[in-house]
Design a protein around this motif. Structure first.
Motif, PDB file in Angstrom:
ATOM      1  N   ARG A   1      -7.184  -2.660   2.658  1.00 52.00           N
ATOM      2  CA  ARG A   1      -7.589  -1.907   3.866  1.00 52.00           C
ATOM      3  C   ARG A   1      -6.658  -0.788   4.277  1.00 52.00           C
ATOM      4  O   ARG A   1      -6.768   0.204   4.742  1.00 52.00           O
ATOM      5  CB  ARG A   1      -7.877  -3.141   5.020  1.00 52.00           C
ATOM      6  CG  ARG A   1      -9.041  -3.686   4.870  1.00 52.00           C
ATOM      7  CD  ARG A   1      -9.177  -5.188   5.561  1.00 52.00           C
ATOM      8  NE  ARG A   1      -9.988  -5.798   4.771  1.00 52.00           N
ATOM      9  CZ  ARG A   1     -11.222  -6.065   5.432  1.00 52.00           C
ATOM     10  NH1 ARG A   1     -11.844  -5.837   6.483  1.00 52.00           N
ATOM     11  NH2 ARG A   1     -12.081  -6.927   4.589  1.00 52.00           N
ATOM     12  N   TYR A   2      -5.267  -1.392   3.915  1.00 54.23           N
ATOM     13  CA  TYR A   2      -4.325  -0.595   4.372  1.00 54.23           C
ATOM     14  C   TYR A   2      -4.314   0.661   3.090  1.00 54.23           C
ATOM     15  O   TYR A   2      -4.261   2.036   3.660  1.00 54.23           O
ATOM     16  CB  TYR A   2      -2.947  -0.991   3.986  1.00 54.23           C
ATOM     17  CG  TYR A   2      -2.365  -1.559   5.235  1.00 54.23           C
ATOM     18  CD1 TYR A   2      -2.128  -1.145   6.735  1.00 54.23           C
ATOM     19  CD2 TYR A   2      -2.453  -3.217   5.387  1.00 54.23           C
ATOM     20  CE1 TYR A   2      -1.608  -1.863   7.604  1.00 54.23           C
ATOM     21  CE2 TYR A   2      -1.962  -3.868   6.196  1.00 54.23           C
ATOM     22  CZ  TYR A   2      -1.608  -3.170   7.720  1.00 54.23           C
ATOM     23  OH  TYR A   2      -1.194  -4.169   8.619  1.00 54.23           O
TER      24      TYR A   2
ATOM     25  N   ALA B   1       0.856  -1.051   0.091  1.00 57.32           N
ATOM     26  CA  ALA B   1      -0.003   0.013   0.053  1.00 57.32           C
ATOM     27  C   ALA B   1       0.812   1.242  -0.048  1.00 57.32           C
ATOM     28  O   ALA B   1       0.502   2.246  -0.812  1.00 57.32           O
ATOM     29  CB  ALA B   1      -1.192  -0.085   1.257  1.00 57.32           C
ATOM     30  N   GLU B   2       1.922   1.354   0.884  1.00 57.24           N
ATOM     31  CA  GLU B   2       2.789   2.426   0.778  1.00 57.24           C
ATOM     32  C   GLU B   2       3.249   2.885  -0.454  1.00 57.24           C
ATOM     33  O   GLU B   2       3.506   3.632  -0.996  1.00 57.24           O
ATOM     34  CB  GLU B   2       3.941   2.378   1.937  1.00 57.24           C
ATOM     35  CG  GLU B   2       3.361   2.443   3.346  1.00 57.24           C
ATOM     36  CD  GLU B   2       4.451   2.497   4.272  1.00 57.24           C
ATOM     37  OE1 GLU B   2       5.737   2.863   4.142  1.00 57.24           O
ATOM     38  OE2 GLU B   2       4.098   2.364   5.559  1.00 57.24           O
ATOM     39  N   LEU B   3       3.629   1.562  -1.348  1.00 57.77           N
ATOM     40  CA  LEU B   3       4.213   1.786  -2.630  1.00 57.77           C
ATOM     41  C   LEU B   3       3.527   2.316  -3.627  1.00 57.77           C
ATOM     42  O   LEU B   3       3.533   3.388  -4.352  1.00 57.77           O
ATOM     43  CB  LEU B   3       4.899   0.347  -3.191  1.00 57.77           C
ATOM     44  CG  LEU B   3       5.676   0.587  -4.340  1.00 57.77           C
ATOM     45  CD1 LEU B   3       6.956   1.199  -4.632  1.00 57.77           C
ATOM     46  CD2 LEU B   3       5.639  -0.580  -5.358  1.00 57.77           C
TER      47      LEU B   3
ATOM     48  N   THR C   1      -0.364  -2.598  -8.266  1.00 58.18           N
ATOM     49  CA  THR C   1       0.420  -3.332  -7.378  1.00 58.18           C
ATOM     50  C   THR C   1       0.270  -4.762  -7.289  1.00 58.18           C
ATOM     51  O   THR C   1       0.520  -5.423  -6.413  1.00 58.18           O
ATOM     52  CB  THR C   1       0.757  -2.558  -6.045  1.00 58.18           C
ATOM     53  OG1 THR C   1      -0.656  -2.685  -5.316  1.00 58.18           O
ATOM     54  CG2 THR C   1       1.322  -1.281  -6.078  1.00 58.18           C
ATOM     55  N   ALA C   2      -0.780  -5.247  -8.055  1.00 60.67           N
ATOM     56  CA  ALA C   2      -1.196  -6.647  -8.095  1.00 60.67           C
ATOM     57  C   ALA C   2      -0.641  -7.510  -9.125  1.00 60.67           C
ATOM     58  O   ALA C   2       0.682  -7.813  -8.695  1.00 60.67           O
ATOM     59  CB  ALA C   2      -2.729  -6.726  -8.481  1.00 60.67           C
ATOM     60  N   ARG C   3      -1.085  -7.800 -10.144  1.00 57.57           N
ATOM     61  CA  ARG C   3      -0.267  -8.548 -11.233  1.00 57.57           C
ATOM     62  C   ARG C   3      -0.729  -8.231 -12.542  1.00 57.57           C
ATOM     63  O   ARG C   3      -1.502  -7.732 -12.768  1.00 57.57           O
ATOM     64  CB  ARG C   3      -1.061 -10.060 -11.225  1.00 57.57           C
ATOM     65  CG  ARG C   3      -0.568 -10.992 -10.001  1.00 57.57           C
ATOM     66  CD  ARG C   3       0.970 -11.460  -9.732  1.00 57.57           C
ATOM     67  NE  ARG C   3       0.930 -11.895  -8.525  1.00 57.57           N
ATOM     68  CZ  ARG C   3       1.334 -11.509  -7.351  1.00 57.57           C
ATOM     69  NH1 ARG C   3       1.335 -10.289  -6.996  1.00 57.57           N
ATOM     70  NH2 ARG C   3       1.647 -12.226  -6.095  1.00 57.57           N
TER      71      ARG C   3
END
Ligand code: 3PG
Length: 307
Positions: free
Chosen positions: A146-147, A108-110, A223-225
């Motif tokens: 959630r993040y 999440a931060e990325l 940030t998934a695939r």
């Protein structure tokens, strides 16, 4: 005494390996390490006498499992297990697990890091835009979602989510607006962040028709695939709408086209790095080691993902 192999083509930070070793050795087992390997033959040789294996995005095919004559359990230190051939694991009587939630904050931060970098034009000095007051849609509301919601609200964003597997009540409880369809999510949000797994249902599910619905200055964050994106559709909308951006931690197959035609409208990280933090490596790596030790001691299959 069991031999527990850590096989990571993209290595954990040293402190995570140290802590994994402590868990393994204090339980009377042996740790074997294969880091930054360059060829499948290295993996095949290393896994030959392993009783358990910890991996990251490493491809675990039936060829690998055929070579793993003693393997009883494999843990993907991370969330997505699309790199494991689950049917082959079951056929070999191998328990496959993941470690959900352990690296989610890092991812999440990325995502927000990429959003800020893009919104400020790569810190080039050129005037940019702010996240406050903008809408963000979370395509799937699992651990990373959630993040994302928490951080998004911190930035003063309007947070929406679509997830058919999570109850409306659960989403609302996090202060997030519920979208009843994926179309509604994409129509409502300037930013869309993908947090869905790659599987036969989701592959190529994000493409032209959805992206076309997004409002002006649309930003798609992945940030998934890469598999969840229909790249032909993405390139088509890029050609039609100069306002759309794509920020991805997973390099698309058509990277060269983006480089050639759409400079300034994308970010692709050098190597998938959402989970590349000391904290995430420790959390996921140590959780994986504990799950293996516990499995050998008590048979606990809590995080099993194969049938
Ligand atoms: C995950 O599914 O946990 C993330 O994509 C992280 O993958 P990695 O461990 O290969 O960085």
């Amino acid at each position: 005494m069991m031999k527990i192999l850590v096989a990571t083509e993209k290595a954990f930070v040293a402190i995570a390996v140290k802590q994994i070793r402590e868990v393994v050795e204090s339980s009377g087992h042996e740790l074997a390490l294969l880091e930054n390997y360059k060829s499948i033959s290295e993996l095949l040789a290393a896994v030959a006498d392993a009783d358990a294996m910890i991996v990251r995005s490493d491809l675990v095919t039936s060829r690998v499992l055929d070579a793993a004559k003693k393997l009883k359990i494999i843990v993907r230190a991370g969330a997505g297990y699309d790199n494991l051939d689950l049917a082959a694991c079951s056929a070999h009587n191998i328990v496959a697990m993941n470690t959900p939630g352990q690296n989610s904050n890092a991812v999440a931060e990325l995502a927000f890091g990429m959003m800020l970098y893009q919104a400020r034009n790569g810190f080039s000095g050129k005037s940019g835009s702010e996240l406050r007051g903008k809408s963000i849609g979370l395509h799937a509301f699992g651990n990373v979602g959630r993040y994302m919601a928490e951080i998004g609200k911190g930035f003063g964003m309007d947070v929406y989510a679509y997830d058919p597997f999570v109850s409306e009540e659960d989403i609302l409880k996090q202060g997030v607006k519920v979208c009843k369809s994926v179309d509604e999510l994409y129509s409502a949000c300037q930013y869309i962040s993908l947090h869905l797994p790659a599987n036969e249902k989701t592959n190529k599910s994000v493409g032209y028709s959805l992206l076309k619905k997004m409002p002006a200055e649309a930003v798609l964050v992945n940030t998934a695939r890469k598999e969840v994106i229909d790249e032909d559709g993405l390139l088509k909308i890029f050609g039609e709408r100069p306002d759309i951006k794509y920020l991805s931690d997973v390099e698309p197959d058509s990277r060269a086209v983006f480089e050639e035609k759409y400079k300034g409208r994308f970010i692709f990280t050098a190597k998938k790095m959402g989970a590349q933090t000391e904290e995430a490596n420790i959390n996921a790596g140590v959780a994986a080691a504990n799950q293996i030790v516990d499995y050998f001691m008590t048979g606990n299959e809590k995080f099993k993902v194969n049938k």
